[in-house]
Each structure stands twice: as structure tokens, then as C-alpha cells.
Design a protein around this motif. Sequence first.
Motif, short mmCIF file in Angstrom:
data_model
loop_
_atom_site.label_atom_id
_atom_site.label_comp_id
_atom_site.label_asym_id
_atom_site.label_seq_id
_atom_site.Cartn_x
_atom_site.Cartn_y
_atom_site.Cartn_z
N PHE A 403 0.84 -1.19 0.00
CA PHE A 403 0.00 0.00 0.00
C PHE A 403 0.88 1.24 0.00
O PHE A 403 2.08 1.16 0.22
CB PHE A 403 -0.91 0.03 1.25
N GLY A 416 -4.93 2.49 0.50
CA GLY A 416 -5.16 1.52 -0.57
C GLY A 416 -4.91 2.13 -1.95
O GLY A 416 -5.08 3.34 -2.15
N ARG A 417 -4.54 1.28 -2.92
CA ARG A 417 -4.19 1.76 -4.26
C ARG A 417 -5.35 1.63 -5.25
O ARG A 417 -5.43 2.38 -6.21
CB ARG A 417 -2.98 0.99 -4.78
N ASN A 418 -6.21 0.64 -5.06
CA ASN A 418 -7.35 0.43 -5.95
C ASN A 418 -8.39 -0.41 -5.19
O ASN A 418 -8.20 -0.72 -4.01
CB ASN A 418 -6.92 -0.26 -7.26
N ASN A 422 -7.85 -2.13 -1.72
CA ASN A 422 -8.61 -1.67 -0.56
C ASN A 422 -9.12 -2.85 0.27
O ASN A 422 -9.06 -2.85 1.50
CB ASN A 422 -9.79 -0.81 -1.01
N HIS A 438 -12.49 6.91 5.23
CA HIS A 438 -12.87 6.89 3.81
C HIS A 438 -13.69 8.15 3.51
O HIS A 438 -14.53 8.57 4.31
CB HIS A 438 -13.72 5.64 3.50
N SER A 445 -9.87 5.76 -1.81
CA SER A 445 -9.02 4.77 -1.14
C SER A 445 -9.45 4.56 0.30
O SER A 445 -9.89 5.49 0.97
CB SER A 445 -7.56 5.23 -1.16
N PHE A 472 -7.17 11.11 -1.79
CA PHE A 472 -7.24 9.91 -2.62
C PHE A 472 -8.71 9.51 -2.83
O PHE A 472 -9.09 8.35 -2.63
CB PHE A 472 -6.45 8.78 -1.99
N SER A 473 -9.52 10.49 -3.24
CA SER A 473 -10.94 10.24 -3.51
C SER A 473 -11.40 11.15 -4.65
O SER A 473 -10.65 12.01 -5.13
CB SER A 473 -11.78 10.51 -2.26
N GLY A 500 -13.76 -3.50 -2.85
CA GLY A 500 -13.62 -2.17 -2.26
C GLY A 500 -14.82 -1.71 -1.46
O GLY A 500 -14.73 -0.74 -0.70
#
Length: 518
Positions: A403, A416-418, A422, A438, A445, A472-473, A500
Motif C-alpha cells: 500500500f 489503498g491503491r485500488n 482496498n 474513507h 481509497s 485519494f478520492s 472495495g
Amino acid sequence: MHNNYYFLRVLASNLRQKLMYARLKQCFSQEKDELVLGFERQNGEEFWMKCCLGPQFSCLQFPDNFHRAGRNSVDLFSDVLLAEVQEVEMYENERAFSLHFLGDFVLLFKMYGNRANIILFRDGEFQSLFQSRLKKDAEISLANIHRPLNQSWEAFQANDGNYSALFPTFGKEIKSHLLSLGYENALLKPRWEILQTLKADLENPTLFVYHREDGVFLSLLKSEAEVLYVGHDPLEALNALYKYHYSIGEFLKEKTQLLAFFQRAQEKTRLYLQDLLNQGSKRGASVPYEEIANIIMAHLHLIPANVNAVELPDFYRDNTIKVKLNASLSASQNAENYYRKSKNYAKELAHWQEQVDRKREEIKLWEERWEQVNQATNRKQLKAFIPLLTKDTSQKAVEEIPFKVFDVQGWTVWVGRNAKNNDLLTMKYTKRHDVWLHARDVAGSHVVIRNPQQKVVPKQVIEEAAGLAAHFSKRQHESLCPVIISSKKYIRKTKDLLAGQVIVDREEVILVPPARID
């Protein structure tokens, strides 16, 4: 040079005098990378060898006595216990010697720097080894360790004065010494004479332990460095090296590492602060959202439908202003957006000021820590700071985590990357008491604050981690983003959910600006 062939040759000769016909009474380990051997000599005296074979520092030590711990120690090489030493063998042109025991047992001391090991053989066949991480040592053949070399004048001539092929065991320090003697500029015969003189000096050397800027070293050569020990006894020399390595060498090494760590932390925080101040300058120079909303409302009749921008009269500054619009919204709806942004602006400004104050305090803290370490004169004074140094993450450990990894005020944060990543993060790697975050109602992520000690996570750490979740969203370009905060124990996943997707049984929501990541 304490693991150099020429020193080990002197050591092996001395051990032959000490250990012939002695019995191995104890052989155990009670510290990682450390093996202790206790012998009983023919005169009834004890003789102890402590073998420190770590990947950072390997050295033999010979304490006068040794008290075995009552717990956490394990017997090793038990097959050779009570066996009598028959010979101490030094291997030609190799950094290795061995103890031969009655019963055809051989303990090989392979002193290869950070790959040092002790290996047991019987009848020439491998039996076991001390450092199990060095698996290839099980393939060593006792019969092939000796390395006879032709070191004659004729061989020297054939190699045109290149001593490396004849004397591969010289090592860096001896090679540097030869350079200082003018070896490279000498003719062939004088070169040979320099080598012969050096070999004679290495046969019965004076032993030195030096303190230099880069640590503490044992040497067979004279140097301008500070002398901590001088003598001819290899056991005394190794004891001195061991003592000064940990009292001086390790102290200086740790002090240097800590100073560099705190300096990097200062620079990193200053850059972050400067970025915040630049944001503040831009914010101060920009037109307030409420004024833009008022300008739009005052000129609704001048704004055509479905446009991304429009120029309008600015009655605040007696000029024109270019206003960005959402083409899918009406002019009045765009004005409402700007009014909403204006309401959030005060919160955003307060959060910005809080971050600025926090970073200024962090810089002050790093400066104070740097000064405390700089004034330290012994390892005890560094003890409180060593855990911070270990958190300067071993890059290897970071690379093994699948990660994105961030350090937030000393707390490890995983991102998380994807979608599949996740799931891996939340369902496999995250523990019950870790904090899970989140961005609300949008794809993004999973973010986790690691909390293995089950402590109370500071509010500032949670806010910074929430900023990462926002970044990261899909909300990363908004001024403020709602972020869900929960504990891993309230996160679950059912089979019908896509990669995810999870169910959050208990949550808290905070509003934060997305983090700025270079």
C-alpha cells in the motif's frame, strides 16, 4: 581489520596455545546473533569466547567470566559438548579458522564481515550452522577452504607488479597503506621490497585500536588516528575493540544518524509550512467567494446559459472580473455554490491557521531535539530518541507493504491503491483497533491508521489521515470533504459486495480539506 586474514592468523596462533586439549563445557545463545562458548582448560581454568555475528558488526570477544541467563538461552552444537580440542587450524589466505575436536568434529569460524557464521562439521560433512539466515553456508566444503597462492618473485613479475592476484587478502586498509608508501609510483623491484617489508611486519604485528570520525577500528598498521589501545595480545585487542565499539563507535554512529534524522524532519516540516504560507498568500490575494456570488446575483441578466466562464463588472474594485461557472447549472445556482463556499471559507481558514501553528510548533520541537542530541556525550543520553530513529522506517519494510505508506507525526498510515487493494488492506492487514477512514459518498481509497499498541490516536493525526482519504478520492479538488472515521472492528464485508465496498456499522464524520501531496 579484526576480520582480516593477517589478524586472524595471529589470533588462531594465540588460540592454539590457549585451547589445546581444553574441553567445551558450554555452548549456548541467549541474545540474537550471539553465541557463547565456555571451555575448561587442562589447568582447570575457564576460557570464554563470545561470538557476536550480527549483520552490522561481527567480532569475537574473550571475557574473563560469563554468567548464563536463567531464561531465554538455548544450547547449540550439543553434539560437540565435552569434546576435547585437538587442533586450531588457520586456513591459507582465508578469513576463517577452525577448532578440531576429538570425535572428528570441526567448528568452522567463518569471519566474513556481515556474513560471519559458525558451522559444525563431522567427518568433513556439514552438520549444522549458527546463523540459519546464511543458508548457502551449508554448502561449504572443508576440503576446499584452503587457498594456496603462488606469492613468489616470479609470480609477481608475471603479474607486472599487480599484487592483487597474489595477495587478495590485503583488504582496503593495507591497500591504502601501500599507496601512502608510494607503491604505485615505484619500479618493479622496489615494489617487491615494499611488499616483503610489509609481510614481515604483518607476521608479528603491533595491534592498535583506533578512534576515527567514522568509528572505532582494530588495525595492524600505524595511523595518525586517536589510539585507544596498543599491544600484541590479539585477545586483549579484540576485547578493547568490542568495548570501545559500543561505548564510542555505536554512540557516534547513533548520534550522527539522529542528527541527520532531525535535520531532515526540520527541512520537511519547513517545506510543508512554506507551502501552507503560500496557500495563505494566494487565498489572501483572491476575490472572496461571497463577493463573487454578489457579483453574479447583480448581473444575472448578463450571464448566458451553459458557459464555463463569464466576464462581469466588478463593482467592488471598479473593474471587470472573470468568473468560473458550472455550465450545467443556472446563474443563480452558481451563485448559491459560491455562497456555500463562502460559508466553508471561515472553517477552511481556521483549519489552515491551525495547521500553520502546528507546523511551527513541530519545527521548534525538531530544533530542540536536534540540540539535545548534539549536546549528548554518551549513549544513555540518546536512549529516549532511539525509538524515533527506528521509526525512520526501514525502506525495505516499507517496500514490502503493498500500500501507499505515510508517516503522520510518528503514526504509520496505509492507503489503498485500488478497489482490490482496498479489500486487501481492510480485510487482511487491518487489526481491530486500527482507525479506518474513507471519503463519504464517493469512490476513494481506504485509509488506515495503524494502532498496534491500542493507544488513543491524537485528533491531529486523525485529521491529517482524513486529509489523505479526501485527497485519494473523487473529492480531492473540493475545498472541504466529509470523511468517515471508524474502528476496524465496525467494518465488515458481505459476499454480495463488490471489490472495495464494505459496510460500516458505526461511524463519525469530520469535514477536512484534502491533503496536499507533492
